[in-house]
Design an enzyme around this catalytic site. Structure first.
Site, PDB file in Angstrom:
ATOM      1  CG  LEU A   1      -1.876  -1.215   1.299  1.00 13.40           C
ATOM      2  CD1 LEU A   1      -2.702  -1.149   2.578  1.00 13.40           C
ATOM      3  CD2 LEU A   1      -2.788  -1.296   0.081  1.00 13.40           C
TER       4      LEU A   1
ATOM      5  CG  HIS B   1      -3.138   1.257  -2.392  1.00 13.06           C
ATOM      6  ND1 HIS B   1      -1.788   1.084  -2.510  1.00 13.06           N
ATOM      7  CD2 HIS B   1      -3.699   0.474  -3.340  1.00 13.06           C
ATOM      8  CE1 HIS B   1      -1.524   0.231  -3.474  1.00 13.06           C
ATOM      9  NE2 HIS B   1      -2.669  -0.161  -4.005  1.00 13.06           N
TER      10      HIS B   1
ATOM     11  CD  GLN C   1      -8.007  -2.910 -12.190  1.00 18.10           C
ATOM     12  OE1 GLN C   1      -7.302  -3.896 -12.315  1.00 18.10           O
ATOM     13  NE2 GLN C   1      -7.885  -2.096 -11.151  1.00 18.10           N
TER      14      GLN C   1
ATOM     15  CG  LEU D   1       1.913   7.805  -5.476  1.00 19.78           C
ATOM     16  CD1 LEU D   1       1.246   7.886  -4.107  1.00 19.78           C
ATOM     17  CD2 LEU D   1       3.410   7.960  -5.303  1.00 19.78           C
TER      18      LEU D   1
HETATM   19  O1  PAF Z   1      -5.861  -2.744  -9.269  1.00 26.12           O
HETATM   20  C1  PAF Z   1      -5.544  -3.695  -8.524  1.00 26.12           C
HETATM   21  O2  PAF Z   1      -4.767  -3.569  -7.574  1.00 26.12           O
HETATM   22  C2  PAF Z   1      -6.102  -5.076  -8.825  1.00 26.12           C
HETATM   23  O3  PAF Z   1      -6.238  -5.271 -10.190  1.00 26.12           O
HETATM   24  C3  PAF Z   1      -7.425  -5.360  -8.103  1.00 26.12           C
HETATM   25  C4  PAF Z   1      -8.517  -4.425  -8.572  1.00 26.12           C
HETATM   26  C5  PAF Z   1      -7.220  -5.202  -6.592  1.00 26.12           C
HETATM   27  C6  PAF Z   1      -7.882  -6.786  -8.379  1.00 26.12           C
HETATM   28  O4  PAF Z   1      -6.942  -7.718  -7.941  1.00 26.12           O
END
Ligand code: PAF
Length: 282
Positions: free
Chosen positions: A33, A37, A153, A184
């Protein structure tokens, strides 16, 4: 903060919250992290009564075994950061807990899943859809938070949510950057001193290209970005596409995008693969 390692206990805790009429926000992560995050968690904290963060390095989304092997795993430090950020539940399951049996589902992700990362990393988005759909079923969140660094994504996850008929809000959150502009990423720790020194030029070059649109053609902007990044011997562009964010399809003319186009880049620095993107307001 409660650390939960089993799906049963996770379901119990989130169902209990829902029964009390509390809202639940989920931040799915693969750990290692960083401040990016934490910014997702802060947003989730503002908008929900209960915040769940999952920390799970999902094997099904790695199409390269070396990438999976070398992905940073820093559970103790992660837990300290989660505690500090006011998280209620840290879900840290084993692979067997998430996948008691292999997940053989193949999602029809359509065009949003076919280009860029979809083309370069076969199976990657299907693996993301597998794990995120499982997490959504386990937690049943009202909202889930994703960083815009992984811009494509987010579209893939929206598509999966539509396919699965799930009802939750997907909340995209802005990219967090170092003071020098580098986005980051958990992968940044793998950069050598010299690679780290040149890496901020990715964002600088992208940001400078924004002023060129729409006077300069899409093809010329793309060529300038690619040539400028590749001019650094430490960096090699894998792809640079300028897409319509509505369907993630690369555009040939600025008029093919709506109010904005998005430039998505992947750059190799040695074996470290970094991604970034920039918005072109039109
Ligand atoms: O973006 C990420 O860190 C990953 O692709 C996720 C969304 C946690 C799925 O494993």
């Amino acid at each position: 903060m409660e650390i939960i390692r089993t799906v049963n206990r996770l379901r119990e805790a989130t169902e209990e919250a829902k029964k009390k009429g509390l809202t639940v926000g989920l931040v799915p992560t693969m750990g290692a992290l960083h401040a990016g995050h934490i910014s997702l968690i802060e947003r989730a904290r503002q908008e929900n009564d209960v915040v769940v963060v999952s920390v799970f390095v999902n094997p099904t989304q790695f199409n390269n075994p070396d990438d999976l092997r070398t992905y940073p795993r820093t559970e103790e430090a992660d837990c300290e950061k989660l505690e500090g950020a006011g998280v209620d539940i840290a879900f840290i399951p084993s692979v067997e807990e998430v996948y008691p049996e292999p997940d053989t589902r193949v999602f029809d992700l359509g065009p949003v899943g076919e280009v860029m990362e979809g083309a370069m990393r076969p199976g990657h988005f299907n693996g993301v859809a597998q794990v995120v759909s499982r997490l959504f079923r386990m937690v049943n969140p009202d909202r889930a938070y994703f960083g815009e660094k992984d811009f494509q994504q987010i579209s893939v996850i929206r598509r999966m949510v539509e396919l699965e008929g799930m009802e939750l809000e997907i909340v995209p959150c802005p990219i967090k950057r170092e003071a020098d502009g580098l986005a980051l990423s958990s992968r940044n720790v793998r950069l050598s001193a010299r690679q780290r020194e040149v890496a901020p030029n990715i964002h600088r070059i992208l940001a400078e290209s924004v002023g060129l649109a729409p006077a300069i053609s899409v093809a010329d902007v793309k060529a300038r970005v690619i040539d400028s990044i590749n001019a650094y011997p430490e960096m090699e562009v894998e792809y640079y596409e300028i897409v319509n964010p509505a369907d993630m399809q690369p555009i040939g003319e600025w008029s093919q995008a709506g109010k904005e186009a998005v430039g998505c880049v992947t750059v190799y620095l040695g074996d470290v693969r970094l991604i970034d993107n920039i918005k072109y307001p039109l």
